[in-house]
Design an enzyme around this catalytic site. Sequence first.
Site, PDB file in Angstrom:
ATOM      1  N   LYS A  73      39.291  41.846  49.896  1.00  0.00           N
ATOM      2  CA  LYS A  73      40.811  42.520  50.492  1.00  0.00           C
ATOM      3  C   LYS A  73      40.734  43.790  50.183  1.00  0.00           C
ATOM      4  CE  LYS A  73      43.613  40.192  46.237  1.00  0.00           C
ATOM      5  NZ  LYS A  73      44.839  40.244  46.100  1.00  0.00           N
ATOM      6  N   ASP A 126      40.040  37.308  42.734  1.00  0.00           N
ATOM      7  CA  ASP A 126      41.495  37.455  43.370  1.00  0.00           C
ATOM      8  C   ASP A 126      41.899  38.958  43.115  1.00  0.00           C
ATOM      9  OD1 ASP A 126      43.722  37.678  45.495  1.00  0.00           O
ATOM     10  OD2 ASP A 126      45.048  37.190  44.203  1.00  0.00           O
ATOM     11  N   PRO A 178      49.252  38.246  37.083  1.00  0.00           N
ATOM     12  CA  PRO A 178      49.645  37.639  36.385  1.00  0.00           C
ATOM     13  C   PRO A 178      49.597  36.470  36.020  1.00  0.00           C
ATOM     14  CG  PRO A 178      51.472  37.746  37.632  1.00  0.00           C
ATOM     15  CD  PRO A 178      50.018  37.953  38.413  1.00  0.00           C
ATOM     16  N   GLY A 179      48.836  35.084  37.105  1.00  0.00           N
ATOM     17  CA  GLY A 179      48.496  33.872  36.710  1.00  0.00           C
ATOM     18  C   GLY A 179      48.267  33.172  37.102  1.00  0.00           C
ATOM     19  N   GLY A 180      48.989  33.554  38.579  1.00  0.00           N
ATOM     20  CA  GLY A 180      49.101  32.271  39.562  1.00  0.00           C
ATOM     21  C   GLY A 180      48.411  31.185  39.760  1.00  0.00           C
ATOM     22  N   ASP A 221      41.173  39.704  32.813  1.00  0.00           N
ATOM     23  CA  ASP A 221      41.548  39.779  33.206  1.00  0.00           C
ATOM     24  C   ASP A 221      42.198  41.367  31.931  1.00  0.00           C
ATOM     25  OD1 ASP A 221      44.238  42.473  34.932  1.00  0.00           O
ATOM     26  OD2 ASP A 221      44.010  40.718  36.137  1.00  0.00           O
TER      27      ASP A 221
HETATM   28  C1  LIG Z   1      46.560  40.836  43.300  1.00  0.00           C
HETATM   29  S1  LIG Z   1      45.917  40.544  41.837  1.00  0.00           S
HETATM   30  C2  LIG Z   1      46.122  38.606  41.255  1.00  0.00           C
HETATM   31  C3  LIG Z   1      46.896  38.061  41.529  1.00  0.00           C
HETATM   32  C4  LIG Z   1      46.530  36.484  40.754  1.00  0.00           C
HETATM   33  N1  LIG Z   1      45.541  35.817  41.373  1.00  0.00           N
HETATM   34  C5  LIG Z   1      47.339  35.180  40.525  1.00  0.00           C
HETATM   35  O1  LIG Z   1      47.397  34.459  40.897  1.00  0.00           O
HETATM   36  O2  LIG Z   1      48.392  36.050  39.747  1.00  0.00           O
HETATM   37  C6  LIG Z   1      44.876  41.443  41.617  1.00  0.00           C
HETATM   38  C7  LIG Z   1      44.817  41.332  40.055  1.00  0.00           C
HETATM   39  O3  LIG Z   1      43.091  42.242  39.858  1.00  0.00           O
HETATM   40  C8  LIG Z   1      42.698  42.833  38.673  1.00  0.00           C
HETATM   41  N2  LIG Z   1      41.683  43.582  38.498  1.00  0.00           N
HETATM   42  C9  LIG Z   1      41.287  44.658  38.832  1.00  0.00           C
HETATM   43  N3  LIG Z   1      40.385  45.086  38.825  1.00  0.00           N
HETATM   44  C10 LIG Z   1      39.952  44.043  37.643  1.00  0.00           C
HETATM   45  C11 LIG Z   1      39.017  43.886  36.607  1.00  0.00           C
HETATM   46  N4  LIG Z   1      37.514  45.165  36.726  1.00  0.00           N
HETATM   47  N5  LIG Z   1      38.653  42.804  35.912  1.00  0.00           N
HETATM   48  C12 LIG Z   1      39.332  41.485  35.901  1.00  0.00           C
HETATM   49  N6  LIG Z   1      40.515  42.040  36.985  1.00  0.00           N
HETATM   50  C13 LIG Z   1      40.637  42.901  37.867  1.00  0.00           C
HETATM   51  C14 LIG Z   1      44.081  43.326  38.726  1.00  0.00           C
HETATM   52  O4  LIG Z   1      44.551  44.032  36.553  1.00  0.00           O
HETATM   53  C15 LIG Z   1      45.432  42.252  38.788  1.00  0.00           C
HETATM   54  O5  LIG Z   1      45.681  41.492  37.497  1.00  0.00           O
END
Ligand SMILES: C[S@@+](CC[C@H](N)C(=O)[O-])C[C@H]1O[C@@H](n2cnc3c(N)ncnc32)[C@H](O)[C@@H]1O
Length: 302
Positions: A264, A235, A179-181, A197
């Site tokens: 991860k 991330d 969500p944007g942290g 994203d």
């Molecule tokens: C752990 S969250 C990221 C949290 C983010 N770093 C923050 O600080 O709020 C992982 C993100 O990876 C995204 N994601 C998964 N597959 C993706 C892709 N192929 N391209 C872009 N984003 C992807 C998901 O939608 C999710 O929002």
Amino acid sequence: MTIAYLAPEDRLNDLLFELEQKGVTEPKIIERLVICESGPETSVWAQNIWYDVETHHFESIKQASTLLRERGRNWALYPTANVRRARLIEDQLPHFRPKLLTFPTSLPSAPVGAWTLLDDKTLLCAAKTDSPMALGEYKFVEDKISPPSRAYLKLWEALTRLQKYPNEKSRSMDLGACPGGWSWVLLNLGSQLQSIDKAPLDPKIMKHPNLIYRQESAFGIEPKNEEKVDWLFSDIICYPPRLLNLVQRWIEAEKNTNFVFTIKFQGETDTKTLNDFLSIEGSYARHLYNNKHEVTWFLIRD
Ligand SMILES: C[S@@+](CC[C@H](N)C(=O)[O-])C[C@H]1O[C@@H](n2cnc3c(N)ncnc32)[C@H](O)[C@@H]1O
């Protein structure tokens, strides 16, 4: 020379596997502390490494505290056996309470030693460790209001460890940004930012004038067709081999970018792919204090 490695909570097996791979045999294990006759100077999984570890027999609280005082000023206790006795020794030491970090900040310059008791008369201590933070714990004054997720703490820690920050002159890209942290951190530092994203970011972040949000898959981006970015962050939740392939494509595009990527793991740690990441020249990975079952991989060019 005895060396000890403190494993992160719940990650002792990952640390033991890494040490075994690096030739460590028959370590002594006390809770999360792995004590070895010799071992590597750096580690992906250790939260804190204690160098030149000394073992001392002592008879009294005073004698133990004197032993520590003679070797340094600031001491962090890893409480294992005989915790009450250890606390009595701690009370005799110069007052030391690690400050919470405020981001961005320089790192504390005073060394912090680490110690524990093996039994009621045996002290284990190291005046030199690999971290300026007590027991390698990067604790921050948290912002519980503005960032849309707690993931920002990982990026705060990564940049604080690097002591390098994107700024007004930097162009950054945040892959898997929702969500944007992380995007919140980068925008606050003044960076020009592209956030990628499939899902939209928190509306508060979306409005920022320095942000370009791209609703697409990070894997669909062709790095060769992108303008140079100074910093590439990821991330993304995905399998490590897929992330490795993405990194390799960005490296091949020769943009001389700095990389900060979360790798991860789900279930078993994928050590084969982690080792493939580590074989990329000039790169390294660390399990950050604020990481979960994941590590942060760095390739820093400038
Ligand atoms: C752990 S969250 C990221 C949290 C983010 N770093 C923050 O600080 O709020 C992982 C993100 O990876 C995204 N994601 C998964 N597959 C993706 C892709 N192929 N391209 C872009 N984003 C992807 C998901 O939608 C999710 O929002």
